[in-house]
Design a protein around this motif. Sequence first.
Motif, PDB file in Angstrom:
ATOM      1  N   ALA A 107      11.681  43.750  61.814  1.00  0.00           N
ATOM      2  CA  ALA A 107      12.309  44.285  63.027  1.00  0.00           C
ATOM      3  C   ALA A 107      13.067  45.540  62.637  1.00  0.00           C
ATOM      4  CB  ALA A 107      13.247  43.263  63.658  1.00  0.00           C
ATOM      5  N   ILE A 108      12.951  46.548  63.464  1.00  0.00           N
ATOM      6  CA  ILE A 108      13.739  47.764  63.333  1.00  0.00           C
ATOM      7  C   ILE A 108      14.593  47.831  64.586  1.00  0.00           C
ATOM      8  CG2 ILE A 108      13.705  50.282  63.258  1.00  0.00           C
ATOM      9  CD1 ILE A 108      10.997  50.070  61.816  1.00  0.00           C
ATOM     10  N   ARG A 109      15.908  47.835  64.387  1.00  0.00           N
ATOM     11  CA  ARG A 109      16.829  47.921  65.526  1.00  0.00           C
ATOM     12  C   ARG A 109      17.461  49.307  65.546  1.00  0.00           C
ATOM     13  NH1 ARG A 109      19.559  42.331  64.414  1.00  0.00           N
ATOM     14  NH2 ARG A 109      18.010  40.967  65.337  1.00  0.00           N
ATOM     15  N   VAL A 110      17.285  49.977  66.676  1.00  0.00           N
ATOM     16  CA  VAL A 110      17.921  51.271  66.887  1.00  0.00           C
ATOM     17  C   VAL A 110      19.155  50.964  67.723  1.00  0.00           C
ATOM     18  CG1 VAL A 110      17.614  53.648  67.650  1.00  0.00           C
ATOM     19  CG2 VAL A 110      15.632  52.324  66.844  1.00  0.00           C
ATOM     20  N   LYS A 111      20.286  50.838  67.032  1.00  0.00           N
ATOM     21  CA  LYS A 111      21.500  50.286  67.643  1.00  0.00           C
ATOM     22  C   LYS A 111      21.969  51.047  68.870  1.00  0.00           C
ATOM     23  CE  LYS A 111      23.832  50.357  63.782  1.00  0.00           C
ATOM     24  NZ  LYS A 111      24.795  50.141  62.696  1.00  0.00           N
ATOM     25  N   ASP A 112      22.018  52.362  68.788  1.00  0.00           N
ATOM     26  CA  ASP A 112      22.573  53.119  69.907  1.00  0.00           C
ATOM     27  C   ASP A 112      21.639  53.189  71.112  1.00  0.00           C
ATOM     28  OD1 ASP A 112      20.970  54.668  68.211  1.00  0.00           O
ATOM     29  OD2 ASP A 112      21.977  56.525  68.748  1.00  0.00           O
ATOM     30  N   LEU A 113      20.385  52.832  70.935  1.00  0.00           N
ATOM     31  CA  LEU A 113      19.442  52.822  72.048  1.00  0.00           C
ATOM     32  C   LEU A 113      19.182  51.414  72.576  1.00  0.00           C
ATOM     33  CD1 LEU A 113      16.771  55.393  70.821  1.00  0.00           C
ATOM     34  CD2 LEU A 113      18.805  55.784  72.209  1.00  0.00           C
ATOM     35  N   GLY A 114      19.690  50.405  71.860  1.00  0.00           N
ATOM     36  CA  GLY A 114      19.422  49.035  72.270  1.00  0.00           C
ATOM     37  C   GLY A 114      17.948  48.688  72.138  1.00  0.00           C
ATOM     38  N   ASP A 173      20.508  58.329  62.423  1.00  0.00           N
ATOM     39  CA  ASP A 173      20.378  57.977  61.007  1.00  0.00           C
ATOM     40  C   ASP A 173      18.924  57.684  60.629  1.00  0.00           C
ATOM     41  OD1 ASP A 173      23.020  58.426  60.331  1.00  0.00           O
ATOM     42  OD2 ASP A 173      23.626  56.361  60.743  1.00  0.00           O
ATOM     43  N   PHE A 174      18.169  57.041  61.515  1.00  0.00           N
ATOM     44  CA  PHE A 174      16.742  56.830  61.238  1.00  0.00           C
ATOM     45  C   PHE A 174      16.014  58.166  61.140  1.00  0.00           C
ATOM     46  CE2 PHE A 174      16.941  52.308  62.902  1.00  0.00           C
ATOM     47  CZ  PHE A 174      16.571  51.724  61.698  1.00  0.00           C
ATOM     48  N   LEU A 175      16.345  59.108  62.020  1.00  0.00           N
ATOM     49  CA  LEU A 175      15.703  60.423  61.966  1.00  0.00           C
ATOM     50  C   LEU A 175      16.081  61.179  60.693  1.00  0.00           C
ATOM     51  CD1 LEU A 175      16.027  61.472  65.701  1.00  0.00           C
ATOM     52  CD2 LEU A 175      13.945  60.791  64.478  1.00  0.00           C
ATOM     53  N   LEU A 176      17.331  61.062  60.272  1.00  0.00           N
ATOM     54  CA  LEU A 176      17.744  61.697  59.015  1.00  0.00           C
ATOM     55  C   LEU A 176      16.997  61.090  57.830  1.00  0.00           C
ATOM     56  CD1 LEU A 176      21.582  62.037  59.640  1.00  0.00           C
ATOM     57  CD2 LEU A 176      19.916  63.910  59.454  1.00  0.00           C
ATOM     58  N   LEU A 177      16.784  59.783  57.851  1.00  0.00           N
ATOM     59  CA  LEU A 177      15.999  59.136  56.793  1.00  0.00           C
ATOM     60  C   LEU A 177      14.560  59.636  56.812  1.00  0.00           C
ATOM     61  CD1 LEU A 177      17.191  55.425  57.002  1.00  0.00           C
ATOM     62  CD2 LEU A 177      17.468  56.958  55.054  1.00  0.00           C
ATOM     63  N   LEU A 178      13.980  59.685  57.992  1.00  0.00           N
ATOM     64  CA  LEU A 178      12.602  60.136  58.139  1.00  0.00           C
ATOM     65  C   LEU A 178      12.421  61.551  57.612  1.00  0.00           C
ATOM     66  CD1 LEU A 178       9.760  59.647  59.410  1.00  0.00           C
ATOM     67  CD2 LEU A 178      10.678  60.652  61.497  1.00  0.00           C
ATOM     68  N   ALA A 179      13.390  62.405  57.885  1.00  0.00           N
ATOM     69  CA  ALA A 179      13.326  63.801  57.451  1.00  0.00           C
ATOM     70  C   ALA A 179      13.763  63.975  55.998  1.00  0.00           C
ATOM     71  CB  ALA A 179      14.190  64.664  58.363  1.00  0.00           C
ATOM     72  N   ARG A 180      14.172  62.888  55.373  1.00  0.00           N
ATOM     73  CA  ARG A 180      14.677  62.924  53.993  1.00  0.00           C
ATOM     74  C   ARG A 180      15.900  63.828  53.852  1.00  0.00           C
ATOM     75  NH1 ARG A 180      10.333  61.001  49.820  1.00  0.00           N
ATOM     76  NH2 ARG A 180       9.296  59.570  51.215  1.00  0.00           N
ATOM     77  N   ARG A 181      16.708  63.841  54.887  1.00  0.00           N
ATOM     78  CA  ARG A 181      17.959  64.593  54.875  1.00  0.00           C
ATOM     79  C   ARG A 181      19.131  63.690  54.521  1.00  0.00           C
ATOM     80  NH1 ARG A 181      16.187  69.301  54.130  1.00  0.00           N
ATOM     81  NH2 ARG A 181      15.159  70.262  55.869  1.00  0.00           N
ATOM     82  N   GLU A 182      18.873  62.401  54.453  1.00  0.00           N
ATOM     83  CA  GLU A 182      19.909  61.425  54.083  1.00  0.00           C
ATOM     84  C   GLU A 182      19.261  60.372  53.195  1.00  0.00           C
ATOM     85  OE1 GLU A 182      23.275  60.896  53.518  1.00  0.00           O
ATOM     86  OE2 GLU A 182      23.583  61.457  55.606  1.00  0.00           O
ATOM     87  N   ASP A 183      19.994  59.905  52.227  1.00  0.00           N
ATOM     88  CA  ASP A 183      19.517  58.905  51.277  1.00  0.00           C
ATOM     89  C   ASP A 183      19.770  57.507  51.831  1.00  0.00           C
ATOM     90  OD1 ASP A 183      18.704  58.026  48.554  1.00  0.00           O
ATOM     91  OD2 ASP A 183      20.777  57.294  48.534  1.00  0.00           O
ATOM     92  N   PRO A 184      18.783  56.597  51.755  1.00  0.00           N
ATOM     93  CA  PRO A 184      18.995  55.253  52.284  1.00  0.00           C
ATOM     94  C   PRO A 184      20.142  54.510  51.594  1.00  0.00           C
ATOM     95  CG  PRO A 184      16.826  55.425  51.260  1.00  0.00           C
ATOM     96  CD  PRO A 184      17.431  56.781  51.250  1.00  0.00           C
ATOM     97  N   SER A 236      27.517  53.011  53.102  1.00  0.00           N
ATOM     98  CA  SER A 236      28.497  53.413  54.110  1.00  0.00           C
ATOM     99  C   SER A 236      28.366  52.559  55.376  1.00  0.00           C
ATOM    100  CB  SER A 236      28.351  54.900  54.443  1.00  0.00           C
ATOM    101  OG  SER A 236      27.107  55.132  55.074  1.00  0.00           O
ATOM    102  N   ARG A 237      27.514  51.553  55.304  1.00  0.00           N
ATOM    103  CA  ARG A 237      27.275  50.592  56.400  1.00  0.00           C
ATOM    104  C   ARG A 237      26.695  51.228  57.653  1.00  0.00           C
ATOM    105  NH1 ARG A 237      32.493  47.649  54.671  1.00  0.00           N
ATOM    106  NH2 ARG A 237      31.602  46.101  53.277  1.00  0.00           N
ATOM    107  N   ARG A 238      26.034  52.361  57.488  1.00  0.00           N
ATOM    108  CA  ARG A 238      25.341  52.987  58.617  1.00  0.00           C
ATOM    109  C   ARG A 238      23.909  52.469  58.718  1.00  0.00           C
ATOM    110  NH1 ARG A 238      26.360  59.065  57.175  1.00  0.00           N
ATOM    111  NH2 ARG A 238      24.672  59.382  58.683  1.00  0.00           N
ATOM    112  N   LEU A 239      23.399  51.904  57.628  1.00  0.00           N
ATOM    113  CA  LEU A 239      22.084  51.279  57.589  1.00  0.00           C
ATOM    114  C   LEU A 239      22.307  49.835  57.158  1.00  0.00           C
ATOM    115  CD1 LEU A 239      18.926  51.730  57.631  1.00  0.00           C
ATOM    116  CD2 LEU A 239      19.133  52.081  55.174  1.00  0.00           C
ATOM    117  N   VAL A 240      21.858  48.909  57.986  1.00  0.00           N
ATOM    118  CA  VAL A 240      22.088  47.492  57.704  1.00  0.00           C
ATOM    119  C   VAL A 240      20.745  46.811  57.498  1.00  0.00           C
ATOM    120  CG1 VAL A 240      23.023  45.331  58.612  1.00  0.00           C
ATOM    121  CG2 VAL A 240      24.213  47.494  59.049  1.00  0.00           C
ATOM    122  N   SER A 241      20.649  46.056  56.425  1.00  0.00           N
ATOM    123  CA  SER A 241      19.451  45.283  56.115  1.00  0.00           C
ATOM    124  C   SER A 241      19.827  43.812  56.137  1.00  0.00           C
ATOM    125  CB  SER A 241      18.936  45.685  54.731  1.00  0.00           C
ATOM    126  OG  SER A 241      17.834  44.903  54.362  1.00  0.00           O
TER     127      SER A 241
END
Length: 153
Positions: free
Chosen positions: A52-59, A88-99, A105-110
Amino acid sequence: MLNLALPPQLVNLVARLPAAPPSLAFSAAANRLLWPALKTLDWQALVGRRYAIRVKDLGLSLRFTVTQNGFKPDDGAPNLTISATARDFLLLLARREDPDTLFFSRRLVSEGDTELGLIVKNLLDALDPESVLRQLPAPLARAAQRWMVSLQP
């Protein structure tokens, strides 16, 4: 900085949608864009597991499994759930942010199978973004490359 703030009414509407249509769209896109590149890697550990991939701000919740033939929507209990904001998902996709940075920083939760989460992370890290973009028609690939370069962490 990228701002994806959506009107609360739209977020409430998206959150009420059944998971099947967005999961079907995600699976079709992943089969088109990710599957050709993923098949060149050791992806067998992903087969038969539920995600499951949850996009928190979009519900929004995307639920799928990986089969021998690619991604397929699945509504069973996920073995692994990954949650973050759309930005944050888009930043990961673009490789502009490290997972790892987002995770600590608790912005990505597994949640769920942590070993599976590491396998997924390593496979995604091994994917060449250019090979993924080559799956798009040339004008879309060029637009996606320009857009990804413009993203700021």
